[in-house]
Design a protein around this motif. Structure first.
Motif, PDB file in Angstrom:
ATOM      1  N   UNK A   6      -0.226  -2.196  -5.478  1.00 12.59           N
ATOM      2  CA  UNK A   6       0.084  -3.872  -4.809  1.00 12.59           C
ATOM      3  C   UNK A   6       0.999  -3.497  -3.633  1.00 12.59           C
ATOM      4  N   UNK A   7       2.139  -2.672  -3.812  1.00 10.25           N
ATOM      5  CA  UNK A   7       3.005  -2.319  -2.772  1.00 10.25           C
ATOM      6  C   UNK A   7       2.504  -1.673  -1.642  1.00 10.25           C
ATOM      7  N   UNK A   8       1.471  -0.876  -1.739  1.00  3.84           N
ATOM      8  CA  UNK A   8       0.616  -0.225  -0.620  1.00  3.84           C
ATOM      9  C   UNK A   8      -0.170  -1.193   0.059  1.00  3.84           C
ATOM     10  N   UNK A   9      -0.810  -2.344  -0.713  1.00  4.65           N
ATOM     11  CA  UNK A   9      -1.730  -3.443   0.117  1.00  4.65           C
ATOM     12  C   UNK A   9      -0.666  -4.206   0.855  1.00  4.65           C
ATOM     13  N   UNK A  10       0.567  -4.422   0.369  1.00  4.22           N
ATOM     14  CA  UNK A  10       1.405  -5.250   0.975  1.00  4.22           C
ATOM     15  C   UNK A  10       2.112  -4.507   2.258  1.00  4.22           C
ATOM     16  N   UNK A  11       2.244  -3.254   2.360  1.00  2.00           N
ATOM     17  CA  UNK A  11       2.691  -2.597   3.240  1.00  2.00           C
ATOM     18  C   UNK A  11       1.655  -2.568   4.347  1.00  2.00           C
ATOM     19  N   UNK A  12       0.253  -2.469   4.169  1.00  5.00           N
ATOM     20  CA  UNK A  12      -0.955  -2.634   4.959  1.00  5.00           C
ATOM     21  C   UNK A  12      -0.872  -3.700   5.651  1.00  5.00           C
ATOM     22  N   UNK A  13      -0.665  -4.803   4.952  1.00  2.00           N
ATOM     23  CA  UNK A  13      -1.166  -6.168   5.469  1.00  2.00           C
ATOM     24  C   UNK A  13       0.398  -6.542   6.543  1.00  2.00           C
ATOM     25  N   UNK A  14       1.372  -5.993   5.921  1.00  2.00           N
ATOM     26  CA  UNK A  14       2.594  -6.433   6.593  1.00  2.00           C
ATOM     27  C   UNK A  14       2.646  -5.595   8.007  1.00  2.00           C
ATOM     28  N   UNK A  15       2.002  -4.542   8.168  1.00  2.00           N
ATOM     29  CA  UNK A  15       2.067  -3.863   9.480  1.00  2.00           C
ATOM     30  C   UNK A  15       1.155  -4.539  10.431  1.00  2.00           C
ATOM     31  N   UNK A  16       0.122  -5.139  10.202  1.00  2.00           N
ATOM     32  CA  UNK A  16      -0.914  -5.987  10.989  1.00  2.00           C
ATOM     33  C   UNK A  16      -0.312  -7.235  11.030  1.00  2.00           C
ATOM     34  N   UNK A  17       0.268  -8.127  10.008  1.00  2.00           N
ATOM     35  CA  UNK A  17       0.252  -9.555  10.063  1.00  2.00           C
ATOM     36  C   UNK A  17       1.750  -9.866   9.800  1.00  2.00           C
ATOM     37  N   UNK A  18       2.651  -9.172   9.332  1.00  2.00           N
ATOM     38  CA  UNK A  18       4.005  -9.605   9.148  1.00  2.00           C
ATOM     39  C   UNK A  18       4.255  -9.845   7.695  1.00  2.00           C
ATOM     40  N   UNK A  19       5.713  -9.917   7.529  1.00  2.00           N
ATOM     41  CA  UNK A  19       6.139 -10.079   6.149  1.00  2.00           C
ATOM     42  C   UNK A  19       5.661 -11.370   5.371  1.00  2.00           C
ATOM     43  N   UNK A  20       5.596 -12.366   6.064  1.00  2.00           N
ATOM     44  CA  UNK A  20       5.467 -13.754   5.424  1.00  2.00           C
ATOM     45  C   UNK A  20       3.839 -13.754   4.915  1.00  2.00           C
ATOM     46  N   UNK A  21       3.103 -13.386   5.973  1.00  2.00           N
ATOM     47  CA  UNK A  21       1.601 -13.366   5.554  1.00  2.00           C
ATOM     48  C   UNK A  21       1.361 -12.293   4.451  1.00  2.00           C
ATOM     49  N   UNK A  22       1.961 -11.091   4.560  1.00  2.00           N
ATOM     50  CA  UNK A  22       1.569 -10.439   3.386  1.00  2.00           C
ATOM     51  C   UNK A  22       2.204 -10.681   2.209  1.00  2.00           C
ATOM     52  N   UNK A  23       3.343 -11.541   1.705  1.00  2.00           N
ATOM     53  CA  UNK A  23       3.611 -12.000   0.653  1.00  2.00           C
ATOM     54  C   UNK A  23       2.666 -12.980   0.000  1.00  2.00           C
ATOM     55  N   UNK A  24       2.409 -14.010   1.261  1.00  2.00           N
ATOM     56  CA  UNK A  24       1.034 -14.925   1.027  1.00  2.00           C
ATOM     57  C   UNK A  24      -0.077 -14.301   0.257  1.00  2.00           C
ATOM     58  N   UNK A  25      -0.359 -13.074   1.096  1.00  2.00           N
ATOM     59  CA  UNK A  25      -1.613 -12.275   0.334  1.00  2.00           C
ATOM     60  C   UNK A  25      -1.423 -11.782  -0.970  1.00  2.00           C
ATOM     61  N   UNK A  60       7.179 -11.278  -4.168  1.00  2.00           N
ATOM     62  CA  UNK A  60       8.309 -10.443  -3.803  1.00  2.00           C
ATOM     63  C   UNK A  60       8.804  -9.484  -4.820  1.00  2.00           C
ATOM     64  N   UNK A  61       8.915 -10.049  -6.006  1.00  2.00           N
ATOM     65  CA  UNK A  61       9.436  -9.252  -7.080  1.00  2.00           C
ATOM     66  C   UNK A  61       8.584  -7.879  -7.142  1.00  2.00           C
ATOM     67  N   UNK A  62       7.180  -8.206  -7.246  1.00  2.00           N
ATOM     68  CA  UNK A  62       6.231  -7.064  -7.728  1.00  2.00           C
ATOM     69  C   UNK A  62       5.976  -5.972  -6.364  1.00  2.00           C
ATOM     70  N   UNK A  63       6.479  -6.679  -5.218  1.00  2.00           N
ATOM     71  CA  UNK A  63       6.390  -5.644  -3.946  1.00  2.00           C
ATOM     72  C   UNK A  63       7.697  -4.848  -3.947  1.00  2.00           C
ATOM     73  N   UNK A  64       8.769  -5.258  -4.705  1.00  2.00           N
ATOM     74  CA  UNK A  64       9.968  -4.583  -4.537  1.00  2.00           C
ATOM     75  C   UNK A  64      10.058  -3.657  -5.791  1.00  2.00           C
ATOM     76  N   UNK A  65       9.040  -3.866  -6.958  1.00  2.00           N
ATOM     77  CA  UNK A  65       8.993  -3.013  -8.001  1.00  2.00           C
ATOM     78  C   UNK A  65       8.282  -1.546  -7.518  1.00  2.00           C
ATOM     79  N   UNK A  66       8.665  -0.638  -8.310  1.00  2.00           N
ATOM     80  CA  UNK A  66       8.175   0.740  -8.338  1.00  2.00           C
ATOM     81  C   UNK A  66       7.208   0.977  -9.170  1.00  2.00           C
ATOM     82  N   UNK A  67       6.714   0.120 -10.059  1.00  2.00           N
ATOM     83  CA  UNK A  67       5.785   0.229 -11.203  1.00  2.00           C
ATOM     84  C   UNK A  67       4.325   0.308 -10.492  1.00  2.00           C
TER      85      UNK A  67
END
Length: 182
Positions: A107-126, A96-103
């Motif tokens: 990783x943030x783009x990978x999270x957004x890609x998964x979140x779009x298809x599967x939702x927030x919780x599954x994206x965080x687990x990924x 969660x901290x890495x996804x909110x980070x600007x650095x």
């Protein structure tokens, strides 16, 4: 209360002193800035990565892989099991901290890609699974985190060549029966 907390932290740091090299390696990973987070990882998975044949086995042990409950073509459940009362919540918090980070844009783009298809919780687990895989690799190779190295490890070499015997063996391993040429 504060003095007891300071004593306890001092004791934990003293017990973790023999693992300083591994702790320094873990602290280079994204979102691992607190020494106690690194100590928690070491205390949970250890420093000897030979116990796990691969990163997938470690992720499965930490219960960061979805279940495969399939019967007669019906998919019943793909939820992540409830286990790992220390390592899993820590990795989810770090993810969660890495996804909110600007650095870390990749990783943030990978999270957004998964979140779009599967939702927030599954994206965080990924993302937590990605972090654990990176930690496995870092501890196994004894080298600090470097995003460029992980990008290069995913890419195939430009020129790939195999012999005919290797191609036949590869086909056999995939279940093909090889007929001799007439």
């Amino acid at each position: 209360m504060e003095s007891r907390k300071a004593e306890l932290e001092k004791l934990i740091l003293a017990l973790a002193a023999p693992y300083q090299q591994e702790l320094d390696i873990i602290l280079t990973a994204p979102s691992f800035k607190n020494i106690f987070s690194a100590i928690t990882v070491i205390s949970e998975i250890g420093i000897n990565m030979e116990a796990f044949p691969s990163a997938k086995h470690l992720c499965s042990w930490a219960r960061l892989t979805p279940t495969n409950n399939k019967s007669t073509g019906k998919k019943k459940s793909v939820r992540v099991s409830k286990a790992g009362c220390y390592i899993k919540p820590l990795l989810v918090q770090c993810a969660t901290a890495v996804v909110k980070s600007e650095k870390h844009h990749k990783i943030h783009n990978h999270y957004l890609h998964i979140k779009k298809r599967r939702g927030h919780k599954k994206a965080i687990i990924a993302i937590a699974r990605m972090l654990l895989t990176a930690l496995y690799s870092m501890l196994k190779k004894k080298e600090p985190y470097n995003a460029e190295l992980y990008k290069k490890s995913d890419a195939f070499p430009a020129k790939r060549e195999i012999t005919v015997e290797q191609a036949i063996l590869l086909a056999q391993l995939q279940g093909y029966k090889i007929k001799p040429a007439i």
